[in-house]
Design a protein around this motif. Structure first.
Motif: not given
Length: 182
Positions: A122-139
């Motif tokens: 589940x930590x890794x799910x959090x990690x990947x969702x966090x990376x997606x959030x970062x990409x969204x913020x950059x967009x």
């Protein structure tokens, strides 16, 4: 107060300050993904047994709420509330926790796969969702929105934190990291 307002029935929502925008815009995607991450972190807390980890995760949940509120504010039109500002100390706190956890673990010399214990997975799910959030913020930034550098730094560090926490949770449960094999 009713939970439903019907104001979003036509595909718009309100930002902090009252401006209505499409639910499909980058700003909504950004803070919606932060909200999704916060939900997964809440689930992760239920799998953790170490009180220090639980406390840190609940602190992170509070900070993610701050990040979401910040992202829901179009700073070109509305002043950011003081309670929605992350500072450098918030970034440093995550870095300190990363450093603390890293000291507990053997050095990593290979790639590892997500998994092991349920909490680590589940930590890794959090990690990947966090990376997606970062990409969204950059967009969102690429559309011209000004984003405080501490917000982006915090989210960036947070994904590293989740990676190390997953390794720690496996170690706590005496489960070896799953090594990637070609």
């Amino acid at each position: 107060m009713k939970i439903y307002t019907k104001t979003g029935d036509r595909g718009t929502t309100s930002l902090v300050g009252g401006e209505r925008i499409s639910k499909s815009c980058e700003r909504i995607e950004s803070y919606g993904t932060i909200d999704e991450l916060n939900s997964y972190v809440g689930l992760l807390v239920t799998y953790c047994t170490d009180e220090m980890d639980k406390n840190m995760l609940q602190t992170i949940q509070n900070k993610l709420f701050v990040v979401g509120g910040y992202l829901a504010t179009d700073t070109s039109k509305t002043a950011v509330r003081q309670s929605l500002i992350l500072d450098e100390d918030n970034v440093k706190a995550i870095e300190a926790e990363i450093d603390r956890i890293d000291q507990l673990l053997p050095p990593l010399r290979v790639f590892i796969l997500p998994g092991g214990s349920r909490a680590a997975a589940l930590c890794n799910v959090c990690r990947t969702v966090c990376r997606r959030a970062e990409r969204c913020i950059i967009r969102l930034m690429e559309t011209g929105a000004e984003i405080d550098e501490n917000v982006l730094s915090y989210v960036n560090r947070l994904s590293d934190y989740f990676f190390l926490l997953s390794r720690k949770l496996n170690a706590d449960n005496k489960i070896e990291d799953i090594i990637w094999r070609e």
